[in-house]
Write a protein that holds these residues in place. Structure first.
Motif, short mmCIF file in Angstrom:
data_model
loop_
_atom_site.label_atom_id
_atom_site.label_comp_id
_atom_site.label_asym_id
_atom_site.label_seq_id
_atom_site.Cartn_x
_atom_site.Cartn_y
_atom_site.Cartn_z
N PHE A 14 -0.41 -66.06 39.94
CA PHE A 14 -0.33 -65.63 38.54
C PHE A 14 -1.73 -65.63 37.94
O PHE A 14 -2.48 -66.58 38.14
CB PHE A 14 0.55 -66.57 37.71
CG PHE A 14 2.01 -66.37 37.93
CD1 PHE A 14 2.66 -65.23 37.48
CD2 PHE A 14 2.77 -67.33 38.60
CE1 PHE A 14 4.01 -65.05 37.68
CE2 PHE A 14 4.12 -67.16 38.81
CZ PHE A 14 4.75 -66.02 38.34
N THR A 16 -3.67 -66.25 34.84
CA THR A 16 -3.48 -66.84 33.51
C THR A 16 -4.83 -66.97 32.82
O THR A 16 -5.87 -66.74 33.42
CB THR A 16 -2.84 -68.24 33.60
OG1 THR A 16 -3.78 -69.11 34.24
CG2 THR A 16 -1.57 -68.21 34.42
N ALA A 23 1.48 -69.81 42.78
CA ALA A 23 2.82 -70.34 42.58
C ALA A 23 3.52 -70.52 43.92
O ALA A 23 4.22 -71.51 44.14
CB ALA A 23 3.63 -69.42 41.68
N SER A 43 10.33 -79.76 41.09
CA SER A 43 10.17 -78.90 39.92
C SER A 43 8.79 -78.25 39.92
O SER A 43 7.80 -78.90 40.20
CB SER A 43 10.37 -79.72 38.65
OG SER A 43 10.31 -78.89 37.54
N GLY A 44 8.75 -76.96 39.63
CA GLY A 44 7.47 -76.26 39.54
C GLY A 44 6.92 -75.79 40.87
O GLY A 44 5.78 -75.33 40.95
N GLY A 46 7.93 -73.29 42.64
CA GLY A 46 7.95 -71.84 42.80
C GLY A 46 9.30 -71.27 43.23
O GLY A 46 9.37 -70.13 43.68
N SER A 48 12.05 -70.52 41.33
CA SER A 48 12.48 -69.41 40.47
C SER A 48 11.60 -68.19 40.70
O SER A 48 12.09 -67.05 40.70
CB SER A 48 12.41 -69.81 39.00
OG SER A 48 13.29 -70.87 38.75
N GLN A 83 18.48 -69.11 35.79
CA GLN A 83 18.41 -70.52 35.38
C GLN A 83 18.62 -70.65 33.88
O GLN A 83 19.23 -71.60 33.40
CB GLN A 83 17.03 -71.07 35.76
CG GLN A 83 16.87 -72.56 35.59
CD GLN A 83 15.55 -73.06 36.19
OE1 GLN A 83 14.72 -72.29 36.66
NE2 GLN A 83 15.38 -74.37 36.18
N GLU A 160 19.81 -72.51 40.10
CA GLU A 160 20.38 -73.71 39.48
C GLU A 160 21.54 -73.40 38.55
O GLU A 160 21.52 -73.78 37.38
CB GLU A 160 19.29 -74.46 38.70
CG GLU A 160 18.15 -74.88 39.59
CD GLU A 160 17.24 -75.87 38.91
OE1 GLU A 160 17.75 -76.68 38.11
OE2 GLU A 160 16.03 -75.86 39.20
N1 LIG Z 1 4.76 -65.94 34.26
C1 LIG Z 1 4.03 -66.97 34.72
N2 LIG Z 1 2.71 -67.05 34.44
C2 LIG Z 1 1.96 -68.06 34.90
N3 LIG Z 1 2.43 -69.05 35.67
C3 LIG Z 1 3.73 -69.04 35.99
C4 LIG Z 1 4.60 -68.00 35.53
N4 LIG Z 1 5.84 -68.25 36.02
C5 LIG Z 1 5.75 -69.39 36.71
N5 LIG Z 1 4.48 -69.88 36.72
C6 LIG Z 1 4.00 -71.06 37.41
O1 LIG Z 1 4.43 -70.98 38.74
C7 LIG Z 1 4.87 -72.24 39.22
C8 LIG Z 1 6.28 -72.12 39.75
O2 LIG Z 1 7.19 -71.89 38.68
P1 LIG Z 1 8.75 -71.73 38.94
O3 LIG Z 1 9.39 -71.44 37.64
O4 LIG Z 1 8.98 -70.76 40.02
O5 LIG Z 1 9.12 -73.19 39.42
P2 LIG Z 1 10.55 -73.77 39.83
O6 LIG Z 1 10.44 -74.24 41.22
O7 LIG Z 1 11.62 -72.80 39.54
O8 LIG Z 1 10.69 -75.03 38.89
P3 LIG Z 1 12.04 -75.67 38.26
O9 LIG Z 1 12.72 -76.36 39.36
O10 LIG Z 1 11.53 -76.63 37.25
O11 LIG Z 1 12.84 -74.55 37.68
C9 LIG Z 1 4.74 -73.19 38.05
O12 LIG Z 1 3.56 -73.93 38.24
C10 LIG Z 1 4.62 -72.32 36.86
O13 LIG Z 1 3.78 -72.93 35.90
#
Ligand SMILES: Nc1ncnc2c1ncn2[C@@H]1O[C@H](COP(=O)(O)OP(=O)(O)OP(=O)(O)O)[C@@H](O)[C@H]1O
Ligand SMILES: [Mg+2]
Lengths: 260, 347
Positions: A14, A16, A23, A43-44, A46, A48, A83, A160
């Motif tokens: 990403f 930013t 991610a 969590s976080g 990647g 989603s 989610q 989820e």
């Molecule tokens: N649109 C975006 N722009 C910048 N960073 C992003 C974006 N979407 C996600 N991220 C980053 O990518 C990483 C993965 O995010 P993601 O939402 O896929 O995590 P996750 O595994 O689904 O977490 P959770 O279990 O909490 O839902 C995170 O560090 C998040 O900050």
């Protein structure tokens, strides 16, 4: 069995304001047709993001990705249970569930019947004419699941779906999902935080590392089907969840250190 | 004061209120300390209402609140009437409500020879005028009506402004480049008091004193407000709904029709409400400056001849117009967005 989903060397970066963020790093996944595969990770990490890439909503930065279409090319390739629910506040339960068929031009009567069938399957018959703001979180999530099932996709992508529910509702819906899967034998990618849920529902559990996410280990779950909640009491179930937790714990701790 | 016994406290409070007013009356303090007396009375009434509500059973709570909502304004009107009659307030500045009501009634039933206008357009003449001149006769009556004039300018200008406003706003919300190009222009025009373009409009129209420039100014004011709000609404639709729409197979038009527009509607309607309020301000201002009919014109005219009750009647009329138009908009809102019903109290 034929391979239904293939993801090779998926990277996602990403851009930013604070610079690029990785991610997902070199993630691989191969799912056979008709399998129920769970992705578990801190969590976080990647999860989603990967699901959105699979759904074609976000492009991968690099890597190969394919969902193989079935015989019926008019069927949608995938449907996501988000989610964040993402059911439309401006549509009633009925109109939310029949959204996919409506967009594909299915006739009014037919899509209504279809929607009513799946609303019945998730037990929301009394609420067909309600708007989402009149529903509890769990009910919204059930609408979201029904909307995906009514769309009858080749692949179901669930992020989820039971995450926001209380323990009792969660158990009921887990059994419901088992039944639905027995009835449809769809290919499912299922993201969850709960190891127990993953073991209960899946044929395979894919473990991801902490951020940036990549493959850790995959576990085959060879508990015979059809299953129900009773298998959570078996020694095999206890053994599997423990083994998975041992591996996951390190990643969760790493993730927490990382976010500090 | 014994707070532990609410009944006794309430009685003490009520007697204090009574004694205070008697003292104020007796020593003729109302004449010199009017604002102070008003403030203290208000505080007393609020405390009485608060304490009194404790004695109201829960099932009567809404009834109690409704009687407060209706009762207090009535109290204000009665207090106003009495203070003017007692000579505390200057009746030239604050004519008593009863006189305003009479003035309003006179406006309704009379025709002003000097301004050649009437408030309602003399509806009792409709049958005979129609017999003599047909529809043209009715148009003549409408043209002399202040109420019709104002309503027509507000509604026509509003409609001519908000429709293109929504279209431009949607385009700006969807297209990033259009948004970037137009944003600074729109923000600049946004802060401009719209009445300032009235002279330009008078230059541009063949008849500078006709309805054209007036309606144009209203339309332009509404246009900008609605465009900016629509843009914000469209751009603010939660990304996850766009993703869901796309994932469930909506094509471009369907995204628009089933996701973007309904998602933006609450903000669009906020813009419409704002635009309607502004339209009313603009119309009344224009009628102050340059018009031969209209409630604004009427109010200003009665200022010139120092007939304050009729001036106040003008104020009442503008209020009524505002409330009426808002109600209509509110009704359209609930019909267009049935999912918003019972969702938020502020809409
Ligand atoms: N649109 C975006 N722009 C910048 N960073 C992003 C974006 N979407 C996600 N991220 C980053 O990518 C990483 C993965 O995010 P993601 O939402 O896929 O995590 P996750 O595994 O689904 O977490 P959770 O279990 O909490 O839902 C995170 O560090 C998040 O900050
Ligand atoms: Mg997630």
């Amino acid at each position: 069995m034929a391979v239904k989903i293939l993801a090779e060397n998926i990277w996602k970066t990403f851009q930013t304001a604070g610079g690029p963020i990785d991610a997902i790093k070199n993630f691989n996944l191969s799912v056979e047709e008709g399998k129920f595969v769970s992705i578990v990770g801190p969590s976080g990490c990647g999860k989603s993001t990967f699901l959105r890439i699979l759904a074609g909503l976000v492009p991968a930065t690099s890597g190969n990705l394919k969902i193989f279409p079935g015989k019926d090319l008019t069927k949608p390739l995938n449907s996501v249970v988000f989610q964040e629910y993402a059911i439309f506040p401006w549509r009633t339960v009925l109109d939310n569930v029949s959204f996919g068929p409506e967009m594909r031009g299915v006739g009014k009567k037919e899509r209504r019947e279809l929607a009513l069938h799946w609303i019945d399957a998730v037990g929301l018959n009394k609420f067909i004419d309600c708007y989402p703001h009149q529903l509890s979180g769990g009910m919204k999530q059930r609408v979201s699941i029904a909307r995906a099932l009514a769309n009858d996709p080749e692949v179901l992508l669930m992020d989820e779906p039971l995450g926001a529910l209380d323990a009792q509702t969660r158990n009921v819906l887990q059994e419901e999902l088992l039944k639905l899967w027995e009835a449809t034998h769809k290919t499912v990618i299922y993201i969850t935080h709960s190891i127990e849920e993953a073991v209960l529902l899946s044929d395979e559990v894919v473990l991801m590392t902490s951020h940036p996410g990549t493959n850790k280990i995959n576990f085959d779950i060879n508990i015979p089907r059809p299953r129900d909640l009773k298998i959570t009491g078996t020694p095999e179930f206890a053994r599997l969840t423990l083994v998975i937790w041992e591996v996951l714990r390190d990643e969760v701790i790493a993730a927490m250190e990382d976010q500090r | 004061m014994n707070k532990s016994n609410p009944k006794q406290y309430l009685i003490t409070l009520a007697s204090a209120f009574l004694i205070f007013n008697l003292v104020f009356l007796g020593f003729r303090l109302w004449y010199s300390l009017f604002l102070l007396g008003l403030l203290i009375d208000f505080i007393f009434i609020v405390m009485l209402a608060e304490e009194g509500s404790k004695f109201i059973a829960a099932r009567h709570a809404t009834k109690f609140e409704r009687s407060l909502a209706i009762g207090f304004p009535i109290l204000v009107l009665v207090g106003w009437e009495l203070t003017v009659r007692a000579g505390i307030l200057n009746p030239l500045w604050f004519p008593p409500p009863s006189k305003i009501a009479v003035a309003l009634w006179q406006l309704i039933i009379s025709y002003n020879q000097f301004t050649k206008t009437s408030l309602m357009g003399r509806p009792w003449l409709i049958p005979s005028m129609f017999e003599k001149q047909g529809w043209a006769g009715i148009a003549t009556l409408a043209q002399e009506s202040d109420l019709f004039g104002t309503l027509f300018r507000v509604v026509a200008g509003f409609i001519l402004g908000f429709i293109p406003g929504i279209i431009l706003g949607v385009v700006m919300g969807v297209s990033r480049s259009v948004r970037i190009m137009l944003n600074s222009i729109l923000s600049a025009v946004y802060v401009l008091p719209k009445i300032m373009i009235f002279p330009i409009m008078m230059l541009m129209f063949a008849d500078p004193f006709g309805e054209g420039p007036k309606i144009a100014v209203v339309a332009i004011s509404a246009f900008f407000l609605v465009a900016i709000n629509t843009m914000a609404g469209v751009a603010g639709v939660d990304n996850v709904y766009l993703e869901a729409g796309r994932n469930y197979g909506a094509n471009r038009w369907q995204m628009f029709r089933h996701v973007i527009i309904p998602g933006a509607l609450p903000v669009i309607f906020a813009g419409l409400r704002l635009a309607l309020g502004t339209a009313l301000i603009v119309v009344v201002s224009i009628e102050f400056i340059r018009a031969k009919t209209g409630v604004g014109y009427l109010t200003f005219y009665y200022w010139e001849i120092m007939d304050t009750p009729k001036m106040y009647a003008g104020l009442v009329l503008v209020m009524l117009i505002g409330v009426l138009l808002n109600e209509v908009l509110q009704w359209i809102e609930t019909v267009t967005m049935p999912w918003q019903k019972g969702r938020s109290a502020n809409s």
